[in-house]
Design an enzyme around this catalytic site. Structure first.
Site, PDB file in Angstrom:
ATOM      1  N   TRP A 160      -9.435 -50.991   9.498  1.00  0.00           N
ATOM      2  CA  TRP A 160      -9.196 -52.437   9.643  1.00  0.00           C
ATOM      3  C   TRP A 160      -9.451 -52.973  11.054  1.00  0.00           C
ATOM      4  O   TRP A 160      -8.900 -53.989  11.454  1.00  0.00           O
ATOM      5  CB  TRP A 160      -7.768 -52.795   9.208  1.00  0.00           C
ATOM      6  CG  TRP A 160      -7.296 -52.088   7.987  1.00  0.00           C
ATOM      7  CD1 TRP A 160      -8.019 -51.804   6.862  1.00  0.00           C
ATOM      8  CD2 TRP A 160      -5.984 -51.554   7.755  1.00  0.00           C
ATOM      9  NE1 TRP A 160      -7.245 -51.144   5.940  1.00  0.00           N
ATOM     10  CE2 TRP A 160      -5.987 -50.970   6.461  1.00  0.00           C
ATOM     11  CE3 TRP A 160      -4.807 -51.521   8.503  1.00  0.00           C
ATOM     12  CZ2 TRP A 160      -4.866 -50.357   5.906  1.00  0.00           C
ATOM     13  CZ3 TRP A 160      -3.676 -50.917   7.949  1.00  0.00           C
ATOM     14  CH2 TRP A 160      -3.726 -50.342   6.665  1.00  0.00           C
ATOM     15  N   GLY A 161     -10.261 -52.273  11.832  1.00  0.00           N
ATOM     16  CA  GLY A 161     -10.566 -52.748  13.174  1.00  0.00           C
ATOM     17  C   GLY A 161      -9.454 -52.519  14.181  1.00  0.00           C
ATOM     18  O   GLY A 161      -9.486 -53.090  15.283  1.00  0.00           O
ATOM     19  N   ASP A 207      -9.283 -44.925   4.057  1.00  0.00           N
ATOM     20  CA  ASP A 207      -8.448 -46.079   4.361  1.00  0.00           C
ATOM     21  C   ASP A 207      -7.321 -45.712   5.328  1.00  0.00           C
ATOM     22  O   ASP A 207      -7.235 -44.577   5.821  1.00  0.00           O
ATOM     23  CB  ASP A 207      -7.909 -46.664   3.054  1.00  0.00           C
ATOM     24  CG  ASP A 207      -7.835 -48.179   3.061  1.00  0.00           C
ATOM     25  OD1 ASP A 207      -7.681 -48.763   4.152  1.00  0.00           O
ATOM     26  OD2 ASP A 207      -7.924 -48.782   1.977  1.00  0.00           O
ATOM     27  N   ASP A 254      -9.589 -56.874   5.519  1.00  0.00           N
ATOM     28  CA  ASP A 254     -10.359 -57.044   4.281  1.00  0.00           C
ATOM     29  C   ASP A 254     -10.983 -58.433   4.195  1.00  0.00           C
ATOM     30  O   ASP A 254     -10.362 -59.440   4.566  1.00  0.00           O
ATOM     31  CB  ASP A 254      -9.464 -56.841   3.055  1.00  0.00           C
ATOM     32  CG  ASP A 254      -9.198 -55.376   2.772  1.00  0.00           C
ATOM     33  OD1 ASP A 254      -8.541 -55.101   1.763  1.00  0.00           O
ATOM     34  OD2 ASP A 254      -9.646 -54.515   3.552  1.00  0.00           O
ATOM     35  N   GLU A 301      -6.938 -50.348  16.866  1.00  0.00           N
ATOM     36  CA  GLU A 301      -7.042 -49.330  17.917  1.00  0.00           C
ATOM     37  C   GLU A 301      -8.451 -49.243  18.500  1.00  0.00           C
ATOM     38  O   GLU A 301      -8.922 -48.171  18.866  1.00  0.00           O
ATOM     39  CB  GLU A 301      -6.574 -47.967  17.390  1.00  0.00           C
ATOM     40  CG  GLU A 301      -5.133 -47.984  16.885  1.00  0.00           C
ATOM     41  CD  GLU A 301      -4.680 -46.651  16.330  1.00  0.00           C
ATOM     42  OE1 GLU A 301      -4.848 -45.625  17.018  1.00  0.00           O
ATOM     43  OE2 GLU A 301      -4.157 -46.634  15.190  1.00  0.00           O
TER      44      GLU A 301
END
Length: 535
Positions: A199-200, A165, A220, A202
């Site tokens: 989390w998508g 994460d 999420d 960069e």
């Protein structure tokens, strides 16, 4: 708990623009994917289960072991699911004196190694969670600056998959933090699938292929249609970055967590077409037969797991009507007709539009209802609100007309049945465990009949009834419209005379799906008790 990055139509457009580079396939521009990680893992998208969406921090050894048992007994293992993944909150609040992570002894009395041994004994693999920060999202010790020590622990415990994460990351670039763990995992010598959960951010899809085996393209997911739809939109334009060993990850499947049956079916269809990981996020111990029918559909899974390793592309999108096409290793093309709208829509495409080899005719294999049909090129279906129709398209002719099949109820997993092998006209049909008996074998005719007992009797709406609750019975075949039925692309079976759906009485609840539940016709309502597939 995880940070949910904002999304917009403009961001989706930016994603799509990133994908539009040199080269074309099936009319959609593609680019070369990032260099693959090369650890020999995840050559097809990973399949498994994760506890977070249903349990949050309430994870335990017993939950993991019970779920492993269920994955085996439900047929999910045989369908390809193999990873049983532990999410956050599995560890103690602090490291030990040597700086090592410590499994919570109350939650995992046999430690992670004992849990892994149990999961491995079932022929499955164990996954675990950490964060590329100073603490996990729930506040437990993170792996930042402890990468090698933690990787060594995971390897020693027998871990096969790491979800990594992005919480408490101290502003350090993601590629730096994730690469450090990549190298630490490689140093252990143990094959561990590496899932980048950043989390998508960069533009992870542009570098993720050289660092991990899968990378989250979104924030999420939640168990509602709008969240699922957002994650789909934010991922579908990134097809060119996926391939064997590295996959776009629009997050876990919410199938079974409260969306409608059609919405659940859409998520399975779209994730399979995008070649996304299939990681269940529901409590499988209480999953209904309808939910398990979605998770274990081997024809849909075969699209996701196809060895060509191509993610599907959106070849048309207008007014909430979407068409996806995914090329397959044998030359077939998987097609999803997806309806984002709140009412049924007719969605159409063509063989030429999906890029399949030129032929005079094509077979449409409906992957949910199992019905075969032929077309000279048009691919069209009435798609229910928030629903999907999924075809495997191939050159040639194919038809279910004249063939004999069981009719399997989606809400029950049981077959349309003439009770006690009765040949008496007027007998009301029911559902019963499928047993390949003559009283469960139906032949589809060109006239729309469903004939049983080698054609001696027909499925009939009692007394030509056209009202909800009319019994579905057997009767001598007579060519009347109350014996004519349409097998629809969404899996419903409607009476030509009444327009009503063949219905398992009370079958929208578990108690309505037991052996002997009677059959009737009822207003079509999208319930799983009105969906059928050819066995």
């Amino acid at each position: 708990m995880r940070h949910q990055a904002p999304r917009s139509r403009q961001l989706r457009a930016a994603f799509a623009a990133l994908a539009l580079v040199a080269g074309t396939m099936f009319g959609v521009a593609v680019s070369a994917p990032a260099h693959a990680l090369g650890n020999g893992l995840a050559l097809t998208p990973p399949m498994g289960w994760n506890d977070w969406n249903s349990f949050g921090c309430n994870v335990s050894e017993s939950l993991v072991e019970q779920t492993a048992d269920l994955i085996v007994s439900s047929g999910m293992k045989d369908a390809g699911y193999q990873y049983v993944n532990i999410d956050d909150c599995w560890m103690s609040a602090s490291r030990d004196a040597n700086g090592n992570l410590v499994p919570d002894p109350a939650k995992f009395p046999d430690g992670i190694s004992g849990t892994a041994a149990y999961v491995h004994s079932k022929g499955l693999k164990l996954g675990i969670y950490e964060s590329a920060g100073t603490a996990t999202c729930a506040g437990y010790p993170g792996s930042l600056n402890h990468e090698q020590a933690d990787a060594n622990s995971f390897a020693a415990w027998g871990v096969d998959y790491l979800k990594y994460d992005n919480c408490n990351n101290q502003g350090i670039p993601a590629q730096t933090r994730y690469t450090a763990m990549r190298d630490a995992l490689a140093n252990t010598g143990r094959p561990i699938v590496f899932s980048l959960c950043n989390w998508g951010q960069e533009s992870v899809w542009t570098w993720g292929g050289g660092v991990g085996n899968l990378w989250r393209t979104t924030g999420d997911i939640s168990s509602n249609f709008s969240s699922m739809l957002s994650n789909f939109h934010n991922t579908v334009g990134l097809a060119s970055y996926a391939g064997p060993g590295g996959w776009n990850d629009p997050d876990m499947l919410e199938v079974g967590n409260g969306m409608s049956f059609d919405e659940d079916r859409s998520e399975m269809s779209l994730w399979a077409a995008m070649a996304a990981p299939l990681i269940s996020g529901t409590d499988l111990r209480s999953a209904t037969p309808a939910t398990l029918s979605l998770y274990t559909n081997k024809d849909v899974i075969a699209v996701d797991q196809d060895s060509l390793g191509k993610a599907g592309t959106e070849i048309a999108s207008s007014g909430g009507d979407d068409v996806m096409a995914k090329p397959l290793a044998n030359g077939d093309v998987a097609v999803v007709l997806f309806n984002e709208n709140d009412s049924a829509q007719t969605i159409s495409t063509s063989a030429s539009a999906i890029g399949i080899a030129s032929a005079s005719s094509y077979t449409l294999d409906n992957l949910w209802s199992k019905e075969l049909s032929s077309t000279t090129g048009a691919i069209s279906a009435s798609v229910p609100a928030h629903g999907s129709v999924m075809y495997r398209v191939s050159p040639g002719n194919g038809s279910s007309i004249g063939s004999t099949h069981e009719l399997v109820g989606t809400s029950s997993g049981r077959c349309l049945d003439v009770p006690n092998n009765s040949t008496t006209t007027g007998t009301q049909l029911d559902i019963w465990d499928c047993n390949a008996g003559a009283n469960q074998e139906y032949t589809l005719t060109a006239a729309g009949e469903l004939r049983v007992y080698n054609g001696s009797l027909c499925l009939d709406a009692d007394n030509q009834g056209t009202t909800a609750g009319t019994k579905a019975i057997t009767w001598t075949c007579n060519g009347q419209s109350n014996q004519q039925w349409t097998l629809n692309a969404d899996g419903t079976i409607t009476g030509a005379q009444s327009g009503l759906c063949l219905d398992v009485t009370g079958g929208n609840v578990a108690s309505g799906n037991v052996n002997g539940t009677p059959m009737e016709i009822w207003g079509c309502n999208g319930g799983a008790n009105q969906r059928w597939s050819l066995g």
